[in-house]
Write a protein that holds these residues in place. Structure first.
Motif, PDB file in Angstrom:
ATOM      1  N   ALA A 184      49.353  38.846  44.813  1.00 18.65           N
ATOM      2  CA  ALA A 184      47.933  38.506  44.931  1.00 18.65           C
ATOM      3  C   ALA A 184      47.293  39.243  46.100  1.00 18.65           C
ATOM      4  O   ALA A 184      46.145  39.714  45.996  1.00 18.65           O
ATOM      5  CB  ALA A 184      47.777  37.001  45.101  1.00 18.65           C
ATOM      6  N   PHE A 185      47.999  39.369  47.187  1.00 18.20           N
ATOM      7  CA  PHE A 185      47.462  40.058  48.363  1.00 18.20           C
ATOM      8  C   PHE A 185      47.231  41.542  48.076  1.00 18.20           C
ATOM      9  O   PHE A 185      46.181  42.097  48.419  1.00 18.20           O
ATOM     10  CB  PHE A 185      48.430  39.895  49.538  1.00 18.20           C
ATOM     11  CG  PHE A 185      47.942  40.515  50.813  1.00 18.20           C
ATOM     12  CD1 PHE A 185      47.126  39.804  51.674  1.00 18.20           C
ATOM     13  CD2 PHE A 185      48.304  41.812  51.164  1.00 18.20           C
ATOM     14  CE1 PHE A 185      46.662  40.378  52.855  1.00 18.20           C
ATOM     15  CE2 PHE A 185      47.857  42.388  52.334  1.00 18.20           C
ATOM     16  CZ  PHE A 185      47.033  41.668  53.190  1.00 18.20           C
ATOM     17  N   ILE A 186      48.192  42.191  47.439  1.00 18.85           N
ATOM     18  CA  ILE A 186      48.082  43.623  47.176  1.00 18.85           C
ATOM     19  C   ILE A 186      47.016  43.905  46.123  1.00 18.85           C
ATOM     20  O   ILE A 186      46.149  44.774  46.304  1.00 18.85           O
ATOM     21  CB  ILE A 186      49.438  44.192  46.734  1.00 18.85           C
ATOM     22  CG1 ILE A 186      50.470  44.067  47.857  1.00 18.85           C
ATOM     23  CG2 ILE A 186      49.302  45.644  46.303  1.00 18.85           C
ATOM     24  CD1 ILE A 186      50.111  44.813  49.118  1.00 18.85           C
ATOM     25  N   ILE A 187      47.049  43.177  45.022  1.00 17.15           N
ATOM     26  CA  ILE A 187      46.130  43.466  43.918  1.00 17.15           C
ATOM     27  C   ILE A 187      44.687  43.181  44.304  1.00 17.15           C
ATOM     28  O   ILE A 187      43.770  43.890  43.886  1.00 17.15           O
ATOM     29  CB  ILE A 187      46.546  42.658  42.669  1.00 17.15           C
ATOM     30  CG1 ILE A 187      47.897  43.183  42.146  1.00 17.15           C
ATOM     31  CG2 ILE A 187      45.498  42.734  41.573  1.00 17.15           C
ATOM     32  CD1 ILE A 187      48.461  42.406  40.990  1.00 17.15           C
ATOM     33  N   SER A 188      44.454  42.154  45.120  1.00 14.66           N
ATOM     34  CA  SER A 188      43.083  41.822  45.520  1.00 14.66           C
ATOM     35  C   SER A 188      42.687  42.433  46.850  1.00 14.66           C
ATOM     36  O   SER A 188      41.598  42.138  47.359  1.00 14.66           O
ATOM     37  CB  SER A 188      42.929  40.305  45.606  1.00 14.66           C
ATOM     38  OG  SER A 188      43.674  39.782  46.696  1.00 14.66           O
ATOM     39  N   ASN A 189      43.557  43.266  47.428  1.00 15.32           N
ATOM     40  CA  ASN A 189      43.307  43.846  48.762  1.00 15.32           C
ATOM     41  C   ASN A 189      43.125  42.768  49.824  1.00 15.32           C
ATOM     42  O   ASN A 189      42.366  42.929  50.786  1.00 15.32           O
ATOM     43  CB  ASN A 189      42.081  44.764  48.739  1.00 15.32           C
ATOM     44  CG  ASN A 189      42.348  46.062  47.999  1.00 15.32           C
ATOM     45  OD1 ASN A 189      43.445  46.618  48.075  1.00 15.32           O
ATOM     46  ND2 ASN A 189      41.358  46.542  47.258  1.00 15.32           N
ATOM     47  N   GLY A 190      43.802  41.645  49.631  1.00 16.86           N
ATOM     48  CA  GLY A 190      43.775  40.581  50.632  1.00 16.86           C
ATOM     49  C   GLY A 190      42.513  39.746  50.635  1.00 16.86           C
ATOM     50  O   GLY A 190      42.310  38.959  51.561  1.00 16.86           O
ATOM     51  N   THR A 191      41.655  39.864  49.616  1.00 20.14           N
ATOM     52  CA  THR A 191      40.389  39.139  49.598  1.00 20.14           C
ATOM     53  C   THR A 191      40.389  37.952  48.653  1.00 20.14           C
ATOM     54  O   THR A 191      39.575  37.041  48.792  1.00 20.14           O
ATOM     55  CB  THR A 191      39.251  40.089  49.185  1.00 20.14           C
ATOM     56  OG1 THR A 191      39.480  40.548  47.844  1.00 20.14           O
ATOM     57  CG2 THR A 191      39.193  41.295  50.120  1.00 20.14           C
ATOM     58  N   GLY A 192      41.262  37.967  47.638  1.00 19.47           N
ATOM     59  CA  GLY A 192      41.226  36.911  46.635  1.00 19.47           C
ATOM     60  C   GLY A 192      40.199  37.137  45.555  1.00 19.47           C
ATOM     61  O   GLY A 192      39.995  36.279  44.692  1.00 19.47           O
ATOM     62  N   GLY A 193      39.535  38.287  45.585  1.00 21.30           N
ATOM     63  CA  GLY A 193      38.500  38.589  44.598  1.00 21.30           C
ATOM     64  C   GLY A 193      39.079  39.204  43.342  1.00 21.30           C
ATOM     65  O   GLY A 193      40.286  39.444  43.239  1.00 21.30           O
ATOM     66  N   PRO A 194      38.211  39.448  42.372  1.00 23.47           N
ATOM     67  CA  PRO A 194      36.750  39.191  42.366  1.00 23.47           C
ATOM     68  C   PRO A 194      36.439  37.730  42.053  1.00 23.47           C
ATOM     69  O   PRO A 194      37.123  37.095  41.265  1.00 23.47           O
ATOM     70  CB  PRO A 194      36.250  40.102  41.237  1.00 23.47           C
ATOM     71  CG  PRO A 194      37.411  40.186  40.287  1.00 23.47           C
ATOM     72  CD  PRO A 194      38.650  40.145  41.130  1.00 23.47           C
ATOM     73  N   ALA A 195      35.397  37.224  42.697  1.00 23.27           N
ATOM     74  CA  ALA A 195      34.897  35.859  42.465  1.00 23.27           C
ATOM     75  C   ALA A 195      36.006  34.821  42.639  1.00 23.27           C
ATOM     76  O   ALA A 195      36.077  33.844  41.885  1.00 23.27           O
ATOM     77  CB  ALA A 195      34.265  35.751  41.074  1.00 23.27           C
ATOM     78  N   LEU A 255      47.643  32.752  49.511  1.00 20.93           N
ATOM     79  CA  LEU A 255      46.787  33.837  49.987  1.00 20.93           C
ATOM     80  C   LEU A 255      45.643  33.283  50.826  1.00 20.93           C
ATOM     81  O   LEU A 255      45.317  33.831  51.891  1.00 20.93           O
ATOM     82  CB  LEU A 255      46.253  34.637  48.805  1.00 20.93           C
ATOM     83  CG  LEU A 255      45.253  35.750  49.150  1.00 20.93           C
ATOM     84  CD1 LEU A 255      45.860  36.754  50.121  1.00 20.93           C
ATOM     85  CD2 LEU A 255      44.766  36.450  47.881  1.00 20.93           C
ATOM     86  N   TYR A 256      45.040  32.200  50.364  1.00 18.77           N
ATOM     87  CA  TYR A 256      43.962  31.600  51.147  1.00 18.77           C
ATOM     88  C   TYR A 256      44.492  31.029  52.451  1.00 18.77           C
ATOM     89  O   TYR A 256      43.815  31.072  53.483  1.00 18.77           O
ATOM     90  CB  TYR A 256      43.266  30.510  50.334  1.00 18.77           C
ATOM     91  CG  TYR A 256      42.035  29.959  51.002  1.00 18.77           C
ATOM     92  CD1 TYR A 256      41.056  30.810  51.503  1.00 18.77           C
ATOM     93  CD2 TYR A 256      41.850  28.583  51.152  1.00 18.77           C
ATOM     94  CE1 TYR A 256      39.923  30.320  52.129  1.00 18.77           C
ATOM     95  CE2 TYR A 256      40.723  28.078  51.775  1.00 18.77           C
ATOM     96  CZ  TYR A 256      39.759  28.947  52.268  1.00 18.77           C
ATOM     97  OH  TYR A 256      38.640  28.458  52.893  1.00 18.77           O
ATOM     98  N   LEU A 257      45.702  30.489  52.421  1.00 21.69           N
ATOM     99  CA  LEU A 257      46.325  30.011  53.651  1.00 21.69           C
ATOM    100  C   LEU A 257      46.469  31.157  54.656  1.00 21.69           C
ATOM    101  O   LEU A 257      46.172  30.998  55.848  1.00 21.69           O
ATOM    102  CB  LEU A 257      47.688  29.398  53.329  1.00 21.69           C
ATOM    103  CG  LEU A 257      48.441  28.630  54.408  1.00 21.69           C
ATOM    104  CD1 LEU A 257      49.401  27.635  53.763  1.00 21.69           C
ATOM    105  CD2 LEU A 257      49.242  29.557  55.316  1.00 21.69           C
TER     106      LEU A 257
END
Length: 316
Positions: free
Chosen positions: A249-260, A268-270
């Motif tokens: 999740a960190f790699i695919i979203s670039n650490g943002t948790g996106g999109p939306a 990841l949010y932790l």
């Protein structure tokens, strides 16, 4: 025998017991000496940090200033945080859908490999290979490259008339993408299922065939009940693993948790809260809430397993 004689013989009789007691104490000390490295690691690297994080979950701590006690404030803020609610929804949906699909795929492949086919060793190794690399950074990078706009999957989709744009940037496709990733790594539960299938007596299938039971009936009446302990084991482990998704999740979203927030998994949010926003007390509260939830789910699994898990030779 006189009293003097008995008193003289008593030390001789007690001498072997003393030697045996000293030998046992020496063995115990040797055992503890060998256990010392593990005990030090357990208390210093596991129990110690856990207790520290439990304390920090009741404080306001930003890694730079001393923690200040705030009581239950961090836990109260959790349920008023929209992104926290999103992370719970994403993780729960991933576990509810991804775990059963992964177990179904692993069981199906295990049943195929259990048949009398040629080159079984090659196929077992090939199917298990993705699980060796695990949820590593390299696999997440490759997976992102496959599903981005213009990637292999996008070009194949356009070839069959699907809309272009890739899966990574589409909130409606990101969760299916992660489910495909976890299903692709079904090697570990597959091997366990295969070992369980080897323990099912062939006589049961032969007797069922004589009685006229078809493949579906044999699967429902023999395979599933005999595999219920293995299913329980895989279900428990995979559910716990589903709540710990982070690297991909960190790699695919670039650490943002996106999109939306579609890839905003709980861990990841932790991480974002603890090391991005420097709210370590808040992140510690999230961590302990996760421990409690996983513990509760594990307890429910064990309590309900009494009604559907059947062990060989068990009397009811």
């Amino acid at each position: 025998m006189t009293t003097t004689t008995r008193a003289a013989q008593r030390p001789l009789a007690e001498a072997p017991r003393r030697r045996s007691s000293r030998r046992r104490r020496g063995e115990d000390l040797a055992g503890y000496a060998f256990l010392t490295p593990w005990l030090l690691g357990f208390f210093l690297l596991t129990v110690g940090p856990m207790l520290a994080s439990l304390y920090l979950s009741f404080t306001r701590y930003d890694l730079f200033n001393a923690p200040s006690w705030v009581g239950l404030e961090n836990y109260q803020r959790l349920f008023a945080d929209p992104r926290f609610i999103d992370s719970v929804q994403v993780t729960t949906l991933f576990a509810v859908i991804g775990v059963p699909v992964k177990l179904a795929a692993s069981l199906a492949v295990a049943m195929l490999l259990n048949m009398a086919l040629g080159a079984k060793g090659f196929y077992r190794s090939a199917f298990y290979l993705p699980s060796l690399v695990g949820a590593s950074v390299s696999i997440a990078i490759v997976w992102r490259a496959i599903f981005i706009d213009g990637g292999i999957v996008d070009r194949i989709g356009q070839g069959v008339g699907l809309e272009a744009g890739g899966w990574v940037g589409d909130p409606s496709r990101t969760l299916p993408m992660f489910i495909l990733l976890t299903v692709w790594q079904f090697g570990a539960p597959m091997v366990i299922f295969l070992a369980g299938l080897k323990q099912v007596p062939a006589e049961l299938y032969e007797a069922a065939s004589v009685d006229g039971a078809g493949p579906v009936r044999r699967f429902l009446s023999i395979t599933l009940p005999m595999l219920s302990p293995v299913i329980f084991f895989n279900l428990l482990l995979e559910t716990i693993n589903a709540f710990q998704v982070f690297a991909s999740a960190f790699i695919i979203s670039n650490g943002t948790g996106g999109p939306a927030n579609s890839t905003l998994f709980y861990t990841l949010y932790l991480y974002i809260r603890g090391f991005g926003d420097f709210q370590m007390g808040y992140a510690s509260a999230m961590a302990w809430l996760l421990v409690l939830v996983v513990g509760a789910i594990t307890l429910v699994f064990f309590k309900t397993s009494r009604s559907w898990v059947h062990y060989s030779g068990e009397t009811r």
